[in-house]
Enzyme design. Sequence first.
Site, short mmCIF file in Angstrom:
data_model
loop_
_atom_site.label_atom_id
_atom_site.label_comp_id
_atom_site.label_asym_id
_atom_site.label_seq_id
_atom_site.Cartn_x
_atom_site.Cartn_y
_atom_site.Cartn_z
N PHE A 37 40.47 23.97 28.43
CA PHE A 37 40.42 23.18 29.50
C PHE A 37 39.81 21.97 29.28
O PHE A 37 38.19 22.26 28.92
CB PHE A 37 40.04 23.49 31.15
N ARG A 79 45.13 29.71 36.22
CA ARG A 79 46.91 28.78 37.02
C ARG A 79 46.13 27.35 38.22
O ARG A 79 46.16 26.54 38.30
CB ARG A 79 47.87 29.00 37.37
N LYS A 80 44.68 28.02 39.05
CA LYS A 80 44.22 27.88 39.86
C LYS A 80 43.17 25.83 39.19
O LYS A 80 43.41 25.21 40.07
CB LYS A 80 43.00 28.65 40.22
N HIS A 120 34.72 41.51 35.26
CA HIS A 120 35.09 43.22 35.17
C HIS A 120 34.94 43.67 36.78
O HIS A 120 35.41 43.05 38.00
CB HIS A 120 34.00 43.89 34.72
N GLU A 139 40.44 47.81 33.88
CA GLU A 139 39.63 46.67 35.10
C GLU A 139 40.93 46.13 35.40
O GLU A 139 40.66 44.57 35.58
CB GLU A 139 38.41 46.43 34.94
N PRO A 189 62.64 45.50 27.73
CA PRO A 189 62.04 45.16 29.16
C PRO A 189 60.97 46.30 29.54
O PRO A 189 61.22 47.38 28.99
CB PRO A 189 63.61 44.90 29.81
N GLU A 223 31.43 42.01 39.01
CA GLU A 223 31.76 43.10 39.50
C GLU A 223 32.88 42.69 40.75
O GLU A 223 32.56 43.24 41.72
CB GLU A 223 31.15 44.23 39.15
N HIS A 279 37.18 45.52 29.13
CA HIS A 279 37.00 46.92 29.56
C HIS A 279 38.00 47.05 30.17
O HIS A 279 39.02 46.57 31.48
CB HIS A 279 35.92 47.78 31.05
N SER A 328 34.91 60.73 12.50
CA SER A 328 34.68 61.55 14.65
C SER A 328 36.41 61.43 14.74
O SER A 328 36.78 60.79 14.07
CB SER A 328 34.20 60.50 14.91
N ARG A 359 39.42 53.03 28.84
CA ARG A 359 38.22 52.22 28.74
C ARG A 359 37.40 50.97 27.70
O ARG A 359 37.15 49.71 27.15
CB ARG A 359 36.76 52.63 29.61
#
Length: 388
Positions: free
Chosen positions: A130, A163-164, A275, A151, A69, A349, A148, A215, A206
């Site tokens: 769908f 759902r819509k 985004h 966001e 949980p 955006e 990203h 690296s 991000r």
Amino acid sequence: MRWILLLGTLIGPSICSREKFFGDQVFRINVKNEDEMNKLTHLVNSDNFMLNFWKPPSAFTRAVDVLVPSASLQSVKSFLTSKGLEYSVTIEDLQIYREMDSIAEDFPDLSSRVKIGHSFENRPLYALKFSTAAEERRPAIWLNAGIHSREWISQATGIWTARKIVSDYKKDPAITSILEKMDIFLLPVANPDGYVYTQTKNRFWRKTRSRSPGSRCIGVDPNRNWNASFAGQGASDNPCSEVYHGPHANSEVEVKSVVDFIQAHGNFKCFIDLHSYSQLLMYPYGYTVKKAPDAEELDEVARRAAKALASLSGTKYQVGPTCTTVYPASGSSIDWAYDNGIKYAFTFELRDTGSHGFLLPANQIIPTAEETWLGLKTIMEHVRDHLY
């Protein structure tokens, strides 16, 4: 409504009953011996944490899946670390996946869940399809969200939109007619590893979570990794950069999974990427100031969509090509889509313009999703009427 309560808590604090599973996660715990199994059993049997075995132990060499949980996440992580038990998060937010399952189960004649691949850390990439027809390759629309990871309003808007779509089919003439001619695919969490990391370690992460050889820095910007003027302007070859483009185009399995699926399908007509933030509606190109061949039509469609969006709450969106509206950005999803024959390619955006930034309050989730739906529907109606 149940799905509105879901979205009100997807980003904000959990305020509803435990059976909703808001923010719950599934841990895969590697048990190597009897001592570790005893420790894990003690943990699961404790009333303090409310844990449940999803995949019970059958042998000491096999992994065990445990539902944790949201309220117990940090305590369980501390316990596992202190006892030397290795674990990974296999499902980052159980409610998103449960909502996808619920939609597919509630509307089996209209929706289905499709696994298109997996992430670097082996989390599933699920899209919802769908469709009103049995044809495999009808003209299609791709809706992308959460590429990203920080966001969060994009993932929330994505699952609200799913759902819509099913709720309004045969009630709203627009979405009904769209689905009579086209299929819609929606990927609500395009970067699941990053999304987990924003929930557990760094809220503002991000990138993906892939490793860069040589690296210490982790991750690639998945919206600089597409094969569209790859490694050009607006991307970096520094693995520590927020806009690191990766070692090569499609190096990120999250990106390659979408590319492979769309190319194998072969009949996508529209690609929309959600985004945040800045309240912008953009179209190609990002990698050059040169106008796209279809720029006039794309601009006209985008302006109508922005007008429809603003009609609900007055939210104003700026419209234009990516490169001149914000900044140069090579290797983006919509430029790849456009260059690969998907004419109707757009980036939203979402809210806001900086007052809250990535930390958009929970009470703005539903208003954002509702107004975005009007913009999305305007674009999809145009695509429906201009198939090519």
